[in-house]
Motif scaffolding. Structure first.
Motif, PDB file in Angstrom:
ATOM      1  N   MET A   1      -8.166   0.333  -3.954  1.00 39.65           N
ATOM      2  CA  MET A   1      -7.573   0.423  -2.610  1.00 39.65           C
ATOM      3  C   MET A   1      -8.605   0.894  -1.594  1.00 39.65           C
ATOM      4  O   MET A   1      -8.662   0.400  -0.469  1.00 39.65           O
ATOM      5  N   GLN A   2      -9.419   1.875  -2.005  1.00 37.89           N
ATOM      6  CA  GLN A   2     -10.460   2.386  -1.114  1.00 37.89           C
ATOM      7  C   GLN A   2     -11.417   1.261  -0.717  1.00 37.89           C
ATOM      8  O   GLN A   2     -11.779   1.109   0.456  1.00 37.89           O
TER       9      GLN A   2
ATOM     10  N   TYR B   1       0.829  -1.205   0.000  1.00 40.75           N
ATOM     11  CA  TYR B   1       0.000   0.000   0.000  1.00 40.75           C
ATOM     12  C   TYR B   1       0.868   1.261   0.000  1.00 40.75           C
ATOM     13  O   TYR B   1       0.601   2.221  -0.734  1.00 40.75           O
TER      14      TYR B   1
ATOM     15  N   LEU C   1       0.690   3.926  -2.976  1.00 37.70           N
ATOM     16  CA  LEU C   1       0.166   5.250  -2.652  1.00 37.70           C
ATOM     17  C   LEU C   1       1.224   6.328  -2.848  1.00 37.70           C
ATOM     18  O   LEU C   1       0.923   7.426  -3.313  1.00 37.70           O
TER      19      LEU C   1
ATOM     20  N   LEU D   1      -4.232   7.775   1.284  1.00 40.48           N
ATOM     21  CA  LEU D   1      -5.122   7.606   0.134  1.00 40.48           C
ATOM     22  C   LEU D   1      -5.773   8.942  -0.245  1.00 40.48           C
ATOM     23  O   LEU D   1      -5.891   9.291  -1.421  1.00 40.48           O
TER      24      LEU D   1
ATOM     25  N   LEU E   1      -6.863   3.611  -7.226  1.00 36.62           N
ATOM     26  CA  LEU E   1      -7.142   4.167  -5.898  1.00 36.62           C
ATOM     27  C   LEU E   1      -8.524   3.736  -5.417  1.00 36.62           C
ATOM     28  O   LEU E   1      -8.734   3.501  -4.220  1.00 36.62           O
TER      29      LEU E   1
ATOM     30  N   ARG F   1      -5.648   5.604   5.147  1.00 39.41           N
ATOM     31  CA  ARG F   1      -6.742   6.453   4.668  1.00 39.41           C
ATOM     32  C   ARG F   1      -6.235   7.884   4.412  1.00 39.41           C
ATOM     33  O   ARG F   1      -6.608   8.527   3.430  1.00 39.41           O
TER      34      ARG F   1
END
Length: 706
Positions: free
Chosen positions: A266-267, A243, A247, A285, A263, A282
């Motif tokens: 990933m969310q 991650y 990111l 992100l 993204l 978070r």
């Protein structure tokens, strides 16, 4: 004893000596020999050759050299199995070896048999234990690429042997074949086998199991099972690394804007799974989304809220993610980032990190500055910073007592128009020439007047030099003109030293030298120029600036003598007024220097001679000049009565300049010597009657006590 027997004894003795030193060495014994010599030693010792292929700029190469190879355990293993050599792939023999073995990444480590054939290679460094395991695998013949490739082509390779093939391809950094073999192996594995410890190398490899992949999705879905077989720490470390890496590629702007869909994946994963460091992920992100949308204000707002909660290891990477705002931001955003930088520095635990962050955010402080941003650096540090920035150093050479220096500091440099230009083009530095490194710099650069401004190249040499204050627009124009190479003092100096004697160039060079008060050099160059001119050229208006200059043509100089001797020719060429005004100025300046105490060498006889000299000139202002001479003669004689009498006659002729430079010094003297204040007041009133400048009238009145 025959010759062959002796040679064998010598060789055996050398082998014993080498073995003795290896036994007691603490790290890997890299021989300073050629590859050919290493192969010969390997044959004699029954070993293989280990070749470290490195470059001087490679970070992992340095890590292996400084931290891994010096360890005793490393020495015990490598010295026992190999003749060890290392070559810089960009120098000497290394260049040829790089081509021969097709070295494409650093560090690369080759295992060669005594015939010089490559049997294995390991690309990339690592911790000692893991690195030794990789090299040991290469020592086993069944793990060489040659053997594994033949076995793979048969189509009968077992899953265990395919895993060996994957490990070897990972070592050799052959990603193209690695992907094919690993994908085929994963398809053959059962779900239970995929989660078994031996096959973890596939899921741990970021190339084989990137965040957006079936392998990574399988890992997330079976996270608990993987934790049981592999260990919670390793699994979490892999997930966090995946991650963080993905990111960061977005936050730093490396990822393409159109890949924003990743993204979203990933969310979804963050919402679905209980992942390590979820809250921080978070935050990162959100930064990635803002970066993709080029929403600078949102990025700054997120970091302003979260800066105190950011991991120490991430402070630097997240700070530098704002680097693109240097070119795409505005002053308000730069000001916010400059303030945010102070919070980053405060949050950093280590002094080194604080220093790096402070240096990084200084660029935004500079951009945010309304007016010139002055660096808190030594000149040497400023020059290094300018070298990195591919710019130059602007050096303000000032003193605390200099009025024009204070004016520039208070009124010119704080202006936004000046700051915007200077902050973009220079590393700006202010140095008091009487404190700290100032005296040494004043001597080094020949600083004799204030303020002096230097534009320096990163090597410390002078590119351009300016003197004196001025209003913002005018000063900025002077600097911008000086930045054009053909106008810079450094460029003109170089042309002159290289022998350029073009008349137009020499004229321009003299004017440049005069503008920065380099009078001695200007005198030298003007003498050279005059030596190139014929008689008609010398009296031409094109070169009148030499004779008109107070610095170059004053009483007693060769230039002045030439002017006097050829006065009639100059008048025919330039007109009587211009020539008369110059002659008047020469004598007038000399007399004012005497009265002000600057000239302590001139005598009464010199002043009398002046009176005789000017008679034949019939100057337009001969009455005013005669009055100045008479007053100066009486002053030198200390004849108070005669001085007063001559002042009564002369003051009627004086205007602003004569009042300030001739009359004022005399009045100060008479104030201390005359008994009658009434008579002194009469002189002052007489003088004031012809003074047009009201401030000057008040100044003279106030300083003569009237």
């Amino acid at each position: 004893m025959n010759k062959n027997y002796c040679m064998k004894r010598i060789v055996c003795l050398l082998i014993c000596v080498c073995g003795y030193f290896q036994l007691f060495s603490q790290g890997v014994d890299f021989k300073q020999i050629t590859l050919k010599e290493a192969l010969e030693q390997a044959k004699v010792q029954g070993k293989m050759v280990f070749v470290d292929c490195y470059t001087t700029w490679c970070g992992p190469c340095k890590m292996m050299t400084e931290e891994v190879f010096p360890q005793k355990e490393a020495g015990d293993f490598f010295n026992a199995h190999f003749v060890n050599v290392k070559f810089d792939m960009e120098k000497g023999e290394g260049k040829e070896l790089s081509k021969q073995f097709k070295i494409r990444a650093y560090p690369t480590f080759l295992l060669l048999n005594p015939e010089g054939k490559e049997t294995y290679r390991v690309v990339g460094g690592g911790e000692l234990q893991e690195f030794i395991l990789r090299v040991k695998r290469g020592l086993q013949k069944e793990n060489t690429l040659e053997v594994l490739e033949k076995e793979y082509k048969t189509g009968k390779m077992t899953k265990k042997r395919m895993l060996d093939y994957v490990l070897t391809l990972q070592d050799t950094y052959d990603n193209e074949r690695l992907k094919v073999v690993a994908d085929e192996l994963v398809k053959r594995l059962t779900s239970k086998e995929k989660m078994a410890k031996p096959y973890w190398v596939i899921y741990e490899d970021s190339f084989l199991s990137p965040l957006i992949s079936d392998n990574f999705a399988f890992l997330l879905k079976n996270k608990a099972a993987f934790e049981k077989s592999i260990g919670e720490e390793k699994v979490n470390q892999k997930i966090a690394s995946a991650y963080s890496g993905m990111l960061y590629s977005y936050v730093a702007g490396f990822a393409k804007k159109e890949d924003v869909g990743r993204l979203d994946v990933m969310q979804q994963q963050l919402n679905e799974y209980d992942l390590p460091g979820k809250e921080y992920l978070r935050t990162k992100l959100a930064l990635a989304y803002a970066r993709c949308n080029e929403d600078v204000n949102e990025m700054i707002s997120i970091l302003e809220r979260e800066v105190q909660n950011l991991p120490q290891a991430e402070l630097w990477t997240l700070a530098t993610s704002l680097q693109f705002v240097e070119k795409k931001g505005d002053k308000q955003q730069w000001q916010r980032i400059a303030a945010l930088g102070d919070q980053f520095v405060e949050s950093a635990a280590g002094e080194d990190l604080k220093g790096y962050l402070k240096s990084f955010f200084s660029r935004f402080k500079k951009l945010a500055s309304v007016g010139v941003y002055w660096e808190d650096l030594t000149l040497e540090q400023a020059l290094k910073k300018a070298e990195r920035a591919k710019s130059m150093v602007f050096l303000d050479c000032y003193t605390s007592w200099c009025g024009p220096c204070k004016y520039m500091t208070s009124n010119v440099f704080p202006q936004e128009i000046v700051g915007d230009y200077f902050n973009e083009h220079f590393v700006c530095l202010k140095v008091d020439m009487e404190k700290g490194e100032g005296p040494e710099l004043a001597k080094r650069y020949g600083i004799r007047a204030f303020p002096t401004f230097l534009i320096l190249r990163p090597d410390g040499s002078v590119y351009h030099k300016l003197l004196g204050s001025g209003e913002a627009d005018e000063f900025l124009k002077r600097v911008q003109e000086g930045m054009e190479e053909e106008n810079s003092t450094g460029y003109l100096d170089r042309l002159y030293e290289e022998g350029n004697r073009d008349k137009a160039f020499l004229s321009r060079y003299i004017l440049s030298l005069l503008s920065i008060y380099e009078e001695n050099k200007a005198k030298e160059v003007s003498a050279v120029l005059l030596g190139l001119l014929d008689e008609s050229e010398k009296v031409d208006s094109s070169y009148w600036f030499i004779f008109e200059s107070p610095a170059l043509t004053k009483k007693g100089t060769d230039h002045f003598k030439y002017l006097v001797d050829h006065r009639e020719e100059f008048i025919r060429s330039l007109g009587k007024t211009k020539v008369d005004n110059k002659l008047y100025a020469v004598y007038y300046n000399q007399l004012s220097y005497i009265l002000k105490g600057y000239d302590k060498k001139s005598t009464i006889e010199d002043v009398v001679n002046m009176k005789n000299e000017i008679k034949s000139f019939k100057l337009e202002k001969r009455k005013e000049l005669s009055a100045c001479i008479d007053i100066t003669e009486a002053y030198l004689k200390k004849d108070v009565k005669g001085l007063y009498s001559r002042c009564k006659k002369g003051f009627k002729l004086f205007h602003d300049d004569e009042a300030m430079n001739i009359a004022f010094p005399v009045l100060k003297y008479l104030k201390t010597e005359m008994e009658s204040e009434e008579d002194l007041q009469k002189l002052v009133l007489m003088l004031e009657a012809n003074i047009e400048n009201e401030s000057l009238r008040e100044y003279i009145s106030m300083n003569t006590g009237q």
